[in-house]
Design an enzyme around this catalytic site. Structure first.
Site, mmCIF file in Angstrom:
data_model
loop_
_atom_site.group_PDB
_atom_site.id
_atom_site.type_symbol
_atom_site.label_atom_id
_atom_site.label_comp_id
_atom_site.label_asym_id
_atom_site.label_seq_id
_atom_site.Cartn_x
_atom_site.Cartn_y
_atom_site.Cartn_z
ATOM 1 N N GLY A 116 -5.473 -5.694 -1.078
ATOM 2 C CA GLY A 116 -6.893 -5.894 -0.920
ATOM 3 C C GLY A 116 -7.351 -7.256 -1.397
ATOM 4 O O GLY A 116 -8.249 -7.858 -0.810
ATOM 5 N N MET A 117 -6.728 -7.758 -2.479
ATOM 6 C CA MET A 117 -7.202 -9.038 -3.016
ATOM 7 C C MET A 117 -6.115 -10.105 -3.050
ATOM 8 O O MET A 117 -6.417 -11.282 -3.184
ATOM 9 C CB MET A 117 -7.727 -8.831 -4.441
ATOM 10 C CG MET A 117 -6.668 -8.426 -5.448
ATOM 11 S SD MET A 117 -7.351 -8.322 -7.123
ATOM 12 C CE MET A 117 -5.875 -7.825 -8.035
ATOM 13 N N VAL B 256 1.506 -11.482 -1.380
ATOM 14 C CA VAL B 256 2.738 -11.622 -2.145
ATOM 15 C C VAL B 256 3.805 -12.255 -1.265
ATOM 16 O O VAL B 256 3.955 -11.899 -0.093
ATOM 17 C CB VAL B 256 3.225 -10.255 -2.678
ATOM 18 C CG1 VAL B 256 4.504 -10.430 -3.485
ATOM 19 C CG2 VAL B 256 2.148 -9.621 -3.535
ATOM 20 N N LYS C 115 2.574 -13.779 -6.426
ATOM 21 C CA LYS C 115 1.328 -13.143 -5.981
ATOM 22 C C LYS C 115 0.191 -14.127 -6.151
ATOM 23 O O LYS C 115 0.031 -14.728 -7.212
ATOM 24 C CB LYS C 115 1.053 -11.875 -6.780
ATOM 25 C CG LYS C 115 -0.184 -11.122 -6.304
ATOM 26 C CD LYS C 115 -0.313 -9.774 -6.995
ATOM 27 C CE LYS C 115 -1.498 -8.989 -6.468
ATOM 28 N NZ LYS C 115 -1.607 -7.648 -7.083
ATOM 29 N N ASP D 41 -3.146 3.321 -10.592
ATOM 30 C CA ASP D 41 -2.719 3.374 -9.191
ATOM 31 C C ASP D 41 -1.233 3.731 -9.097
ATOM 32 O O ASP D 41 -0.488 3.135 -8.317
ATOM 33 C CB ASP D 41 -2.998 2.045 -8.491
ATOM 34 C CG ASP D 41 -2.970 2.176 -6.961
ATOM 35 O OD1 ASP D 41 -3.185 3.297 -6.463
ATOM 36 O OD2 ASP D 41 -2.722 1.170 -6.287
#
Length: 823
Positions: free
Chosen positions: A35-36, A39, A56, A149
């Site tokens: 989402g943000m 990688v 990342k 998560d």
């Protein structure tokens, strides 16, 4: 270790960034997008060293305050976690367009549920694998980190069967008041199938939130299916207890599967469903259902508790989880059937009214009031601690962020990448401006000083350490743990530079503080101080006392951590070094073997530590006469040191000094001179305590080449450095004096023989047992007698052979060489 980060699927094409250079890293190919962040597989090349990692980076356009804060927080979280089953942070900074990035280990693995199915993993192995995952999550939770998560795609298993926890992108720091981006924006980022009810409902998050996700993964591993059927797009709304009420126990879910379904979910050779269900029924059902309780307070409190119950189950012992009580089941029944129960409830209320109820309620109220007072006091204490930690974390974050920006070559005045020492000096300038945070400022002064010393700026670094210590002394008892640690650092560096008295005073003060505090959480700091004092004692020449200290340290650390903890490797290494200096080479080889065994248990251990182990083993092998093996180990130590540290690091000088001695014993004086000269230059620049011993090896190698004039000033310097930086009691000091006298004899001063005999007499009087220093001194005495044409030359050769035989044995190469010289 290879590693890969698992990311949520994202629509659209993956951004290509082939051939791009980010910091020290060259991007090879994309790995995925979230989402943000995006990688990439990246590679770093430094000389002959090649390292691949996962890089990342924040995606373009994702530079809002909330997203940037979340990205920086993920980097900060990874920097604070060191665990073999958590992907390790390697680097970080800003790219050419000022987008933040960080680099972590690249793990090439498979999601845990897919790996278990592909390997047709039996139940016990699945549970053992899950225990390792719980241990990794517990490590994060011990640092007040909730992952938020956890799901199979964020738990990858490598080819060796080791799980790796990834993607802390939405993790939460429990005591961080700044983690408010979700409540401020209304955004809740989660994976619905694994999310806990409190995440979906927007309620407070705790360590029990991760327990729920672990329970879902555990349910999947046992049954091959998810416990709930939720909408993939769900991000808000309610997750009621009805899910839990309708949840099928794992054992029941298994009983409904036929052979084809078992093969599909468990892999080839899957067990019979009914048989597996019997194994799962009872305790394992209870473990899974406890982890999946809808109310956080009814789950396991944390991942460690879940891992403990899995271990108890595997060991066949009673678990801690308990089935729901009758009262709890009744309350749940009433909540589910509140309208049908209303009339009955009214009757029950009337029946229990009365005097007895009033007394019971009064007692209960008093107990609750007392408990509330206790909890309020405890909460106030925790709040004060959390506020202090948050303030210091914020100060440190601002400090580090300013450093990262200054290291960006596009922002620096010079326009080039900042060197490590330049970055630390920049940090030193910036820390001077933290006057409004004296505790943080003092600790950073010590850390910066320690870094400067390690990079060769010894005097500059020591001044910083002393400044930090002086400041910590003014901050009262709250700063005592930091003061004790700072004094240990000062003692360590003073010992390394030969300031043995100052080092002992600092070390003893540090130890006194630790003993006064008497806190279990500071036990390892106290052991570090004891280790520094033991090394100080070793450098003073009292090898027997230093060995006793090292043995005590090993016993204490083993009792604290267990006998197979990788952190015991340093203690075995120190015992090996002491044994070598005491000429107990078999004991030294055993100690280094133990150190190597323990180091191999820690995949996260810095590779540079292997250089110390190779060096120690090489020294022991020289003593044992296994010269070829010693050279192999020594060259391996040099290769690791030069690659992971730098060619002029003091570690490389220690290795070269050892190689110089080996080359002398194997009749390669030119190689010995070259190695010793390079080591001397490094130790001179570092003002190191080992300088005198290195100069002794250089002087003796020059004598072997017949370069007497060049050897004389070197040995004079060696005697001076040994006397002023070490002490005059060590056996090697008398060997240096004997070598200096022999050099003068070679240069035509026959009267220097008396000085040689004086050094030999003092050596045998102060150290009457066999030693390497005695054997080498007798070799020089025999050569002097032959050079001067004395009749007793043969007798001195016999004494030399006798000393070598006693010390090393009759078949040692040095003993055989002495026999050849006597013919």
């Amino acid at each position: 270790m290879l590693a890969q980060e698992a990311l949520a699927d994202a629509e659209g094409e993956t951004t290509r960034a082939d051939c791009e250079q980010v910091g020290h890293w060259h991007i090879l190919r994309p790995l995925g997008r979230g989402g943000m962040g995006e990688v990439f597989l990246a590679e770093r090349r430094d000389g002959g060293f090649v390292q691949q990692a996962a890089l990342k980076r924040l995606k373009r356009g994702m530079d809002s305050e909330d997203i940037l804060q979340r990205f920086v927080q993920e980097r900060r979280i990874l920097a604070g976690l060191t665990h073999p089953n958590i992907a390790r942070l390697l680097d970080g900074g800003l790219d050419a367009s000022d987008r933040p990035y960080f680099v972590m280990e690249y793990v090439e693995g498979t999601p845990i549920t897919e790996w278990a199915r592909a390997q047709a993993l039996p139940l016990r192995e699945r549970l053992s694998l899950m225990r390792k995952v719980c241990d990794a999550v517990a490590h994060a939770q011990s640092h007040l980190i909730v992952h938020r998560d956890l799901k199979p795609s964020n738990i990858l298993v490598d080819a060796q069967g080791e799980p790796h926890l990834l993607d802390f992108g939405i993790a939460k720091v429990l005591d961080d008041a700044r983690d408010t981006h979700e409540t401020r924006t209304g955004l809740r980022v989660l994976s619905p199938a694994w999310a806990a009810p409190e995440q979906i409902q927007g309620d407070p998050i705790s360590t029990a939130t991760d327990v729920h996700a672990l329970g879902v993964v555990l349910y999947e591993l046992v049954t091959g299916q998810l416990p709930y059927h939720r909408d993939r797009a769900l991000t808000t709304g309610s997750a009621t207890s009805s899910e839990y009420d309708s949840l099928v126990r794992p054992s029941q879910a298994l009983r409904h599967l036929d052979a084809g379904q078992m093969t599909q979910r468990w892999g080839a050779g899957a067990p019979e469903a009914a048989r597996l269900a019997r194994l799962v029924a009872g305790d394992l059902d209870r473990i899974v259902l406890t982890a999946l309780q809808p109310e956080p307070e009814r789950r396991y409190a944390n991942a460690a508790a879940l891992g403990t119950d899995l271990g108890l189950y595997l060991d066949g012992r009673p678990i801690n989880a308990r089935p729901d009580s009758s009262a709890y089941r009744l309350r749940k029944f009433v909540l589910r059937h509140r309208f049908a129960s209303a009339a009955t409830a009214l009757v029950l209320i009337a029946l229990i009214a009365g005097f007895g109820t009033a007394l019971w309620q009064a007692r209960l109220a008093r107990e609750q009031a007392a408990e509330a007072d206790r909890q309020r006091t405890l909460a106030e204490t925790h709040l004060a601690q959390a506020q202090t930690q948050a303030r210091r974390a914020e100060e440190t974050k601002r400090f580090v962020v300013s450093l990262l920006k200054s290291s960006n070559p596009e922002l620096s005045r010079e326009g080039v990448q900042t060197s490590a020492i330049a970055l630390i000096r920049d940090a030193a300038t910036r820390v001077d401006g933290l006057d409004d945070a004296p505790d943080t400022q003092a600790e950073l002064q010590v850390a910066i000083g320690n870094g400067l010393i390690s990079l060769g700026a010894a005097e500059e670094g020591r001044a910083r350490v002393e400044t930090g210590i002086a400041q910590l002394r003014t901050l009262g008892p709250d700063a005592w743990p930091s003061l004790a640690d700072a004094l240990q650092i000062q003692a360590m560096h003073d010992t390394a530079t030969g300031k043995l008295d100052e080092a002992r005073r600092a070390g003893e003060e540090s130890l006194a503080i630790y003993d006064r505090l008497d806190r279990p959480d500071l036990a390892l700091g106290r052991i570090a101080t004891l280790t520094t004092l033991a090394k100080n004692t070793q450098f003073r020449g009292d090898l027997a006392a230093s060995q006793q200290l090292y043995e005590r340290i090993l016993t204490e650390r083993s009792a604290l951590l267990g006998p197979d903890d990788p952190r015991l490797a340093v203690d075995w290494n120190n015992l090996g070094a002491t044994a070598s200096r005491r000429d107990r080479y078999a004991d030294a080889e055993h100690a280094y073997a133990q150190a190597s065994r323990l180091m191999a248990l820690d995949p996260q251990a810095p590779e540079s530590r292997q250089a110390w182990l190779h060096l120690g083993r090489a020294s022991a092998l020289i003593g044992l006469g296994r010269f070829d093996e010693a050279e192999t180990a020594g060259l391996a130590a040099l290769e690791v040191a030069e690659r992971t540290l730098n060619p002029d690091h003091p570690m490389t000088a220690s290795v070269r000094t050892m190689l110089a001695r080996l080359y002398r014993y194997t009749n390669r004086p030119d190689d010995a001179v070259d190695a010793a000269q390079r080591a001397r230059a490094t130790f001179s620049a570092a003002n190191a305590i080992q300088l005198g011993w290195t100069e002794a090896q250089l002087g003796l190698a020059l004598l072997d080449l017949g370069q007497n004039a060049q050897a004389l000033p070197v040995l004079i310097a060696a005697e001076n450095h040994f006397a002023t930086r070490s002490n005059r009691e060590e056996p090697d000091y008398f060997l240096i004096r004997a070598a200096l006298a022999f050099t003068r004899i070679r240069n035509g001063d026959a009267n220097a023989l008396a000085l040689l005999d004086e050094a030999l007499e003092e050596l045998t009087r102060r150290h009457p047992g066999p030693s390497n220093a005695l054997a080498e001194t007798l070799t020089l005495r025999a050569q002097a007698a032959a050079l001067l044409g004395h009749d007793d030359a043969a007798q001195w050769r016999e004494r030399e052979i006798g000393a070598l035989t006693t010390l090393l044995g009759p078949d040692h190469p040095r003993t055989r060489a002495a026999h050849r010289r006597s013919r």
